[in-house]
Enzyme design. Structure first.
Site, short mmCIF file in Angstrom:
data_model
loop_
_atom_site.label_atom_id
_atom_site.label_comp_id
_atom_site.label_asym_id
_atom_site.label_seq_id
_atom_site.Cartn_x
_atom_site.Cartn_y
_atom_site.Cartn_z
N TRP A 101 10.46 75.97 60.09
CA TRP A 101 11.56 75.41 59.28
C TRP A 101 12.52 76.49 58.86
O TRP A 101 13.74 76.28 58.87
CB TRP A 101 10.99 74.61 58.10
CG TRP A 101 10.24 73.43 58.62
CD1 TRP A 101 8.90 73.22 58.57
CD2 TRP A 101 10.77 72.33 59.39
NE1 TRP A 101 8.57 72.07 59.23
CE2 TRP A 101 9.70 71.50 59.73
CE3 TRP A 101 12.05 71.97 59.80
CZ2 TRP A 101 9.85 70.33 60.48
CZ3 TRP A 101 12.22 70.80 60.55
CH2 TRP A 101 11.13 70.00 60.87
N ASP A 169 14.01 75.83 50.24
CA ASP A 169 13.68 74.56 50.89
C ASP A 169 12.29 74.18 50.40
O ASP A 169 11.30 74.77 50.79
CB ASP A 169 13.70 74.77 52.42
CG ASP A 169 13.21 73.53 53.18
OD1 ASP A 169 12.88 72.51 52.53
OD2 ASP A 169 13.17 73.59 54.42
N LYS A 193 8.03 63.45 51.81
CA LYS A 193 6.66 63.95 51.60
C LYS A 193 6.22 63.63 50.16
O LYS A 193 5.41 62.75 49.95
CB LYS A 193 6.56 65.43 51.91
CG LYS A 193 6.85 65.72 53.40
CD LYS A 193 7.60 66.99 53.56
CE LYS A 193 8.31 67.20 54.86
NZ LYS A 193 7.81 66.63 56.07
N1 PMP Z 1 12.02 71.76 55.87
C1 PMP Z 1 10.70 71.53 55.83
C2 PMP Z 1 9.83 72.50 55.10
C3 PMP Z 1 10.18 70.41 56.45
O1 PMP Z 1 8.86 70.18 56.42
C4 PMP Z 1 11.04 69.52 57.14
C5 PMP Z 1 10.56 68.26 57.80
N2 PMP Z 1 9.27 68.12 58.06
C6 PMP Z 1 12.40 69.82 57.17
C7 PMP Z 1 12.86 70.92 56.51
C8 PMP Z 1 13.36 68.93 57.91
O2 PMP Z 1 13.54 67.79 57.15
P1 PMP Z 1 14.35 66.52 57.67
O3 PMP Z 1 13.56 65.90 58.75
O4 PMP Z 1 14.44 65.70 56.42
O5 PMP Z 1 15.68 66.99 58.13
#
Ligand code: PMP
Length: 353
Positions: A101, A169, A193
Site C-alpha cells: 500500500w 493511511d 475494514k
Molecule cells: N491502504 C491500505 C492500507 C489498504 O489496506 C487498502 C485496501 N485494502 C488501500 C489503501 C486501498 O483502499 P481502496 O480500495 O479503498 O482504494
C-alpha cells in the site's frame, strides 16, 4: 445471525448489531416510511446522520477543532493521488515504504513532485517497520501506512517528524487503538475494514493544510471543496455514511477506544500465541511489528496451506487466504471480530494440527 466467522481483509466483517439495525430500518427509516437510501442528502433526516457520524468520530478518537472530518469517495487509492496533488506542488515529500500500500501511494506522489524514500523494509520482503529514517528537512509532508494490510505489519510508535506534517493511511487500523490525532496533519482510511461498507473514504485533516492546498485542481479534487461544503458538494455515499453512523454508535456502546484497544490486544495475543506455540504454523512479520488487525502466517508447505484454507472454509472460517501477491494465510481480526470468534479459529487451528 451468521454462523460463519468472517476473516476477510476488506470489505470485512461488520458488527452483527449494526447489520441487524440496518435490516430492521431498511424500508422505514426513523418512521418516515422511506429508506435512508431513497431520501435527499439535503433532508433533515440525512443531515442528522452525517452530523451524527462526524460528531461520534470526533469524540471517539478526540479530533481537535482545527481539523475537518470529510466523507469522500474514490477509496484510499484516490487519496494516494489527492495528497500529492494538493500538497506537493513540485516540492519534496518523504515516504516510508512498508509494503504494497505504501508503494501505491509512492507511485502517485512521483507524478507531482520529488519522493524521498525515508525508510524501507523491502530488503526483507516488508516483514518489518523500518526504524532508522532518513527524513528530509524540507519535506512538505511525511507519509506512512500505519498498518500494512497485506504484509501484516503495523507501526507501534510514531516517528518524530518535527514540524513536518505527518500523513497516515490508516485504512486497516483506524479506530482499533488510541491515537493522538494532533500528532498527525492528516489521517485517511477507506471505510471497508473498521468503519463501514466500501464506497466511503474517511479523511481527517488539519484545516491549515486544506487551506494551503493547490487551487489549480478540478473542484472535486480539492480538499477545501469538501471541507467548505461539509462533504456535500456533490451527492455523498449516503447509505455508507448511514452505516458508519451505526458503527460509531456500536463502538461507543463497546466502551470507547480504550476498551476496543484492550479487546484487540487480547484477540491478537491469543492468535499469535497459538501460531508461536504450534509447530504447524509460523508468523511472517517480525514480532515487534506484528499487526493486531491482519495476522499473517504460513504453514510448512503450500499444499498444507491449501488444505488448511479448504478445511477452514468448510468449517465456516471464511477469508483466511493470504493476499494473492504474497500467498500464505491471513486472519483479519478487525474491531467487529469478537474474542469468541478468534477463540473458535484457534480451536480450529489446534484441531487441524
Ligand atoms: N491502504 C491500505 C492500507 C489498504 O489496506 C487498502 C485496501 N485494502 C488501500 C489503501 C486501498 O483502499 P481502496 O480500495 O479503498 O482504494
Amino acid at each position: 445471525m451468521s454462523k460463519k466467522y468472517n476473516f476477510y481483509a476488506g470489505p470485512a466483517i461488520l458488527p452483527s448489531e449494526v447489520m441487524q439495525k440496518a435490516k430492521d430500518e431498511l424500508l422505514n427509516y426513523n418512521g418516515i416510511d422511506l429508506s435512508i437510501m431513497e431520501i435527499s442528502h439535503r433532508s433533515k433526516d440525512f443531515d442528522e446522520v452525517i452530523t451524527g457520524a462526524e460528531n461520534k468520530i470526533r469524540k471517539f478518537i478526540g479530533v481537535p477543532n482545527n481539523y475537518s472530518v470529510m466523507f469522500l469517495q474514490g477509496g484510499a487509492s484516490l487519496q494516494f493521488g489527492m495528497i500529492p496533488m494538493n500538497l506537493l506542488n513540485n516540492g519534496v515529500s518523504d515516504y516510508i515504504n512498508t509494503g504494497a500500500w505504501a508503494k501505491k501511494a509512492i507511485k502517485e506522489a512521483k507524478l507531482f513532485g520529488k519522493v524521498n524514500i525515508a525508510g524501507t523494509s523491502e530488503d526483507e520482503n516488508f516483514n518489518y517497520i523500518p526504524t532508522s529514517l532518513n527524513l528530509s528537512s524540507n519535506a512538505e509532508y511525511v507519509h506512512l501506512t500505519s498498518n500494512e494490510t497485506i504484509g501484516g505489519i503495523q507501526w507501534q510508535e510514531l516517528p518524530d517528524t518535527g514540524d513536518v506534517p505527518l500523513i497516515a493511511d490508516m485504512s486497516s487500523d483506524i479506530f482499533s487503538r488510541k491515537i493522538d490525532v494532533s500528532k498527525y496533519a492528516m489521517i485517511y482510511a477507506g471505510a471497508q475494514k473498521n468503519i463501514g461498507p466500501s464506497g466511503v473514504t474517511l479523511v481527517i485533516m488539519r484545516n491549515d493544510l486544506i487551506e494551503n492546498g493547490s487551487k489549480d485542481l478540478t473542484t472535486m479534487l480539492q480538499y477545501r471543496t469538501h471541507k467548505d461544503k461539509g462533504s456535500m458538494y456533490n451527492t455523498p455515499p449516503t447509505f455508507g455514511i448511514y452505516i458508519i453512523n451505526l458503527v460509531m454508535e456500536w463502538l461507543e456502546s463497546k466502551g470507547g477506544i480504550s476498551a476496543m484497544e484492550e479487546e484487540n490486544n487480547k484477540k491478537a495475543k491469543l492468535l499469535y500465541t497459538t501460531i508461536d506455540e504450534n509447530e504447524m504454523y509460523y508468523g511472517t512479520a517480525k514480532v515487534r511489528d506484528r499487526s493486531k488487525m491482519n495476522v499473517t502466517f504460513r504453514l510448512k508447505s503450500e499444499e498444507l496451506e491449501a488444505r488448511f484454507i479448504k478445511e477452514a472454509t468448510e468449517s465456516g472460517f471464511i477469508g483466511l487466504k493470504g493476499h494473492r501477491s504474497v500467498g500464505g494465510c491471513r486472519a483479519s481480526i478487525y474491531n467487529a471480530m469478537s474474542f469468541d470468534g478468534v477463540k473458535a479459529l484457534v480451536n480450529f487451528m489446534n484441531n487441524f494440527k
